[in-house]
Motif scaffolding. Structure first.
Motif, short mmCIF file in Angstrom:
data_model
loop_
_atom_site.label_atom_id
_atom_site.label_comp_id
_atom_site.label_asym_id
_atom_site.label_seq_id
_atom_site.Cartn_x
_atom_site.Cartn_y
_atom_site.Cartn_z
N HIS A 59 0.84 -1.18 0.00
CA HIS A 59 0.00 0.00 0.00
C HIS A 59 0.88 1.24 0.00
O HIS A 59 2.03 1.20 0.43
N GLU A 83 -2.66 -1.02 -2.95
CA GLU A 83 -3.75 -0.20 -2.41
C GLU A 83 -3.26 1.23 -2.27
O GLU A 83 -2.23 1.48 -1.64
N LEU A 132 -3.74 4.57 -0.59
CA LEU A 132 -4.37 5.12 0.60
C LEU A 132 -4.67 6.60 0.41
O LEU A 132 -4.01 7.29 -0.38
#
Length: 331
Positions: free
Chosen positions: A24, A127, A129
């Motif tokens: 992430h 991912e 954020l």
């Protein structure tokens, strides 16, 4: 000879693996990792090593995938049989991308272009954020008892829209709160739509614009207080009935009553001014994927959306152009 023939079909050929230090990364920050290359059974000429960042948007059972960026890594080298190479990887995420949600997903696709043979691939899901200021907004809503809906983060003509439902003090009065977030130098501007329960089984949608200064964002309680005041005023303006006395909190003639579509950002707002839409979290129209996807791909996407989605994803305004904010504006 036999080994060379098999390698042309990918059997005993060179391999590549992108190993990310983290799966992430925060929007606008740098993601780092390493490429692990391993030679096959014969020497092979590598034309290039590159990585594609792919965006996948899910709308009403349909998936729309587009390449956001091509990241060149290396070109024109030979890898010997059984040889192992390690190459560094570093990539700074653009500020205008939508953040990851259930309907917005990202994948790094690594390609090892092998001359005269089958290319080697590796796929890694990442991912993205939210920036710190947006997480602080989320935390403020959570402090008030709001929870993010499963459909939050959908892509609209204005950008990425986030939606929350109340579980605390506003339960029974408010159906949901939706907003776009615009990051500015001194804080974050929320373009909100509050769905207020009105009467028996009815709702009223009122729009609000709320600016939260950086100082208040650093204190979730202070940010929550500003959001609470705005929602309370909206409930009063809608003439919603108190859950205690059954009396209206206010009437539509209240000075706080504002019901105007002008509080929503225009998809064609100028992006040259101080408050242009290029700083929007998740990318408003002026910044959405600007300059990152070839314009010729637009027609295909629009056709798919117009055919399959009545009022969901509209990417026609994604390519309006515009410059991004300086990284310092995102805290």
């Amino acid at each position: 000879m036999w080994k060379k023939l098999l390698s042309k079909f990918g059997i005993g050929a060179a391999k590549v693996d992108l190993v990310l230090h983290h799966s992430h990364v925060r929007l606008g920050k740098i993601l780092e990792g390493e490429f692990w290359l391993e030679g096959g059974t014969v020497a092979q000429q590598i034309r290039k090593l590159e990585v594609a960042l792919e965006l996948e948007v899910h709308v009403q059972g349909k998936s729309y995938r587009r390449t956001v960026a091509i990241i060149p890594v290396a070109s024109s080298f030979t890898i010997q049989p059984g040889e192992r190479k390690t190459l560094p990887f570093s990539y700074q995420l653009p500020l205008h991308l939508p953040i990851s949600r259930s309907m917005v997903r990202y994948t790094f696709v690594t390609r090892l272009d092998i001359a005269g043979g089958a290319d080697a691939y590796d796929r890694d899901t990442i991912e993205i954020l939210p920036p710190t200021v947006l997480e602080q907004i989320f935390a403020a809503f959570a402090e008030l008892g709001f929870r993010e809906k499963p459909t939050s983060g959908r892509i609209t003509p204005y950008g990425q829209e986030f939606s929350f439902f109340p579980t605390g003090e506003f339960h029974g009065l408010v159906q949901e709160v939706e907003f776009f977030a615009l990051v500015e130098e001194e804080g974050v501007r929320l373009h909100m739509e509050v769905d207020v329960r009105h009467g028996f089984g009815k709702e009223r949608e009122l729009k609000r614009e709320l600016f939260i200064p950086i100082e208040q964002l650093r204190d979730s309680s202070a940010a929550a207080r500003l959001i609470r005041e705005t929602v309370e005023e909206t409930v009063q303006a809608a003439g919603a009935f108190s859950t205690f006395g059954g009396q209206p909190l206010a009437t539509p003639s209240s000075p706080m009553y504002r019901h105007s579509a002008s509080h929503y950002p225009s998809a064609h707002h100028s992006h040259h001014g101080r408050h242009g839409w290029t700083g929007a979290v998740g990318g408003f129209a002026a910044g959405m994927l600007a300059g990152m996807i070839a314009e010729e791909l637009l027609d295909d996407v629009v056709e798919d959306v117009m055919d399959d989605v009545a009022d969901g994803l509209d990417v026609g305004d994604w390519f309006d152009g515009g410059d991004g904010f300086d990284g310092g504006d995102w805290l």
